[in-house]
Design an enzyme around this catalytic site. Structure first.
Site, short mmCIF file in Angstrom:
data_model
loop_
_atom_site.label_atom_id
_atom_site.label_comp_id
_atom_site.label_asym_id
_atom_site.label_seq_id
_atom_site.Cartn_x
_atom_site.Cartn_y
_atom_site.Cartn_z
N HIS A 304 16.68 -0.52 -36.56
CA HIS A 304 16.82 -0.36 -37.85
C HIS A 304 17.95 0.77 -38.62
O HIS A 304 17.97 1.50 -37.69
CB HIS A 304 15.12 1.10 -37.93
CG HIS A 304 14.70 1.28 -39.60
ND1 HIS A 304 15.09 1.98 -39.95
CD2 HIS A 304 13.71 0.89 -39.92
CE1 HIS A 304 14.54 2.94 -40.91
NE2 HIS A 304 13.50 1.44 -41.60
N ASP A 361 7.83 -4.19 -39.42
CA ASP A 361 7.27 -5.65 -39.59
C ASP A 361 6.84 -6.61 -38.62
O ASP A 361 6.30 -7.71 -38.31
CB ASP A 361 8.54 -6.28 -40.66
CG ASP A 361 8.60 -5.79 -41.62
OD1 ASP A 361 8.23 -5.68 -41.38
OD2 ASP A 361 10.15 -5.08 -41.97
N1 ACO Z 1 19.11 -8.38 -32.56
C1 ACO Z 1 19.75 -8.34 -31.79
N2 ACO Z 1 20.81 -7.04 -31.90
C2 ACO Z 1 21.08 -6.41 -33.14
C3 ACO Z 1 18.93 -6.65 -34.09
C4 ACO Z 1 18.58 -7.39 -34.11
N3 ACO Z 1 17.19 -7.78 -34.11
N4 ACO Z 1 19.46 -5.25 -34.79
C5 ACO Z 1 21.32 -4.12 -34.14
N5 ACO Z 1 21.20 -5.45 -33.45
C6 ACO Z 1 22.76 -5.54 -33.10
C7 ACO Z 1 23.48 -5.62 -33.68
O1 ACO Z 1 24.83 -6.89 -33.48
C8 ACO Z 1 25.06 -4.73 -33.59
O2 ACO Z 1 25.47 -4.32 -32.52
P1 ACO Z 1 27.36 -4.24 -32.06
O3 ACO Z 1 27.12 -3.10 -32.60
O4 ACO Z 1 27.04 -4.29 -30.00
O5 ACO Z 1 27.52 -5.32 -33.06
C9 ACO Z 1 24.21 -3.03 -33.57
O6 ACO Z 1 22.48 -3.71 -33.33
C10 ACO Z 1 23.45 -2.24 -35.17
O7 ACO Z 1 23.80 -3.26 -35.74
P2 ACO Z 1 23.36 -3.54 -37.49
O8 ACO Z 1 23.23 -4.33 -37.98
O9 ACO Z 1 24.75 -2.86 -37.93
O10 ACO Z 1 23.16 -2.34 -37.62
P3 ACO Z 1 22.21 -1.41 -39.07
O11 ACO Z 1 21.68 -0.03 -38.49
O12 ACO Z 1 22.96 -2.28 -40.23
O13 ACO Z 1 20.78 -2.72 -38.87
C11 ACO Z 1 18.81 -4.23 -39.24
C12 ACO Z 1 19.52 -2.31 -39.42
C13 ACO Z 1 19.65 -4.81 -40.85
C14 ACO Z 1 17.26 -3.35 -39.58
C15 ACO Z 1 19.06 -4.82 -37.60
O14 ACO Z 1 18.12 -3.89 -37.23
C16 ACO Z 1 18.23 -6.23 -37.92
O15 ACO Z 1 19.36 -6.77 -38.80
N6 ACO Z 1 17.04 -6.36 -37.94
C17 ACO Z 1 16.09 -7.06 -38.15
C18 ACO Z 1 15.71 -7.24 -39.68
C19 ACO Z 1 14.56 -7.25 -39.35
O16 ACO Z 1 13.45 -6.60 -38.68
N7 ACO Z 1 14.60 -6.13 -40.85
C20 ACO Z 1 13.56 -5.32 -41.45
C21 ACO Z 1 13.91 -4.14 -40.85
S1 ACO Z 1 12.64 -2.33 -40.92
C22 ACO Z 1 12.35 -2.99 -42.96
O17 ACO Z 1 13.29 -3.43 -43.97
C23 ACO Z 1 11.53 -2.95 -43.63
#
Ligand code: ACO
Length: 427
Positions: A304, A361
């Protein structure tokens, strides 16, 4: 006493005030930065940008705190109803008994939708995603219910119309997609029970309203009701800032919510778990894929932007899920898989060091499945829940003291000025 942050640029010192919120959050007010210095800030994804001050929702991503109008989410989930929480978000205070009754009467009065709206539903291709349909139908509401001359009446009536009609529209689209007869709203039923009845009642199999299912749905919607300046809420505020109708602003929020990285994650989680079950993949393999930088796969329902600890909503959702399945004596293999996945991820160095925990979720899809909601309607369920938050945020942003047309800037990185080349001379 206002504190200032000093900023040295090209040998000159500038001072900018620090704004402090009621929970001690601090922000640097850079409203005059460009005028004073000629520069702007650069913050892709707005991860460090406060777009407004707000009295609605407080969250602390490090401590896992979420409060609506000051009240902890845990207390609202336990003691409140979705209808009452919606009132709290929109009006700022919990309603008195009389005010809640009046609110319920208004919701009931506005619950039917214009009969002609059914023609729209019938003409969408069968494979249309319900989120696309919902977004279009919400914009279409403006044509059926034109603006009222008095602004205050207009806001009150439009807000109640939307809150009430969105569940009728959602249930109607489901019934029509199945080729079934539409079930009308019933004035004797409260908000959540009414929705369940419109979704599942049929002349051949009357729907039996179960209090535990109604409670689970109330909790699901309360947990989704607001989450401060997330992607869809920011869309509502930004689109609303152009002074479009509330319907158009909410329609933009629905479109933003649809994405799998935002509200669409609840559908993506169930699809991921179903695939895992069907292919018999080991959960460790899936976690390894999520860690592999050469693989675009992410573990859906994990991570998140704000929470760097367990999402407080996910805790409540997991408990609701366990309770519901026990009450109905259901053994859902997807819940076992989800728990196994959480177990592996929560002890994995990558997930620990990246602060990746289950978000709301992760368990919500299993709750919805148990209630009987089809997978492609999951994000619609999220949208109905988020509606009071979108409305409250829209109302706040349209207040004269806050309103400002949303218009971010950019740093241009394209080609510098060059001449047009006639087509015959291009290589
Ligand atoms: N699985 C694996 N790796 C992940 C995940 C994941 N679900 N989420 C983040 N990471 C990693 C990224 O690869 C990145 O790694 P790095 O720094 O080594 O390159 C790091 O964690 C940071 O990721 P970002 O995408 O920059 O983090 P951000 O805060 O922008 O992302 C997000 C948040 C989009 C929710 C992300 O965690 C994700 O894609 N999760 C899966 C989708 C999801 O469950 N969305 C629902 C969110 S809750 C809502 O909106 C109701």
């Amino acid at each position: 006493m206002t504190e200032y942050i000093k900023f040295i640029f090209e040998g000159k010192t500038f001072e900018f005030p620090v704004v402090i919120g009621t929970e001690g959050e601090k922000a640097l007010d850079i409203g005059s930065l460009r005028n004073k210095t000629g520069i702007i800030t650069l913050d892709p994804g707005y991860a460090n940008t406060g777009s407004c001050t707000s009295d609605i929702t407080f969250m602390d991503g490090e401590k896992g705190i979420l409060r609506y109008r000051g009240i902890p989410i845990e207390q609202l989930a336990e003691y409140s109803s979705f209808r009452e929480t919606a009132y709290l978000l929109i009006h700022g205070e919990l309603p008195t008994e009389n005010k809640l009754k009046r609110f319920s009467v208004m919701l009931n009065d506005h619950s039917p939708v214009h009969e002609d709206m059914q023609y729209f539903f019938r003409n969408f291709p069968r494979a249309s995603h319900p989120m696309g349909i919902l977004s279009s139908m919400v914009t279409a509401l403006r044509s059926f219910y034109p603006e009222l001359p008095d602004m205050e009446d207009e806001v009150d009536t439009t807000v109640t119309r939307l809150l009430s009609k969105i569940r009728t529209l959602a249930a109607m689209s489901y019934k029509i997609s199945k080729g079934h007869k539409v079930v009308y709203p019933r004035p004797d039923l409260p908000y959540c029970a009414n929705f369940l009845n419109m979704m599942f009642d049929s002349p051949v199999r009357p729907y039996e309203i179960h209090e535990d299912v109604v409670k689970a749905l109330n909790i699901f919607w309360i947990l989704h009701a607001d989450h401060e300046q997330n992607c869809s809420t920011s869309a509502v505020r930004l689109v609303g800032s152009g002074k479009v109708s509330l319907y158009a602003a909410i329609s933009a929020g629905i479109a933003a919510l649809w994405g799998p990285l935002h509200g669409g994650a609840n559908q993506a989680v169930i699809e991921m778990l179903e695939k895992l079950a069907a292919q018999g993949t080991d959960v460790k393999q899936l976690v390894a894929r999520a860690k592999d930088k050469n693989d675009p796969f992410r573990l859906m329902g994990f991570g998140h932007r704000v929470y760097k600890t367990y999402d407080p909503r996910a805790k409540i959702m997991k408990a609701t899920c366990d309770k519901l399945l026990t009450q109905f004596n259901i053994n859902d293999p997807l819940l076992d898989l989800a728990k196994a996945l959480e177990e592996v991820a929560s002890t994995d160095d990558y997930f620990i060091s990246h602060n990746l925990y289950p978000n709301v979720d992760f368990y919500s899809g299993i709750v919805l499945r148990t209630i009987g909601i089809p997978t492609n309607m999951f994000t619609v369920m999220f949208a109905i829940g988020r509606l009071p938050g979108w409305i409250a945020q829209w109302k706040e942003s349209m207040d004269e003291s806050q309103w400002k047309l949303g218009r971010p800037r950019q740093i241009y990185t394209g080609p510098v000025e060059r001449d047009f080349v006639p087509i015959e001379k291009r290589s």
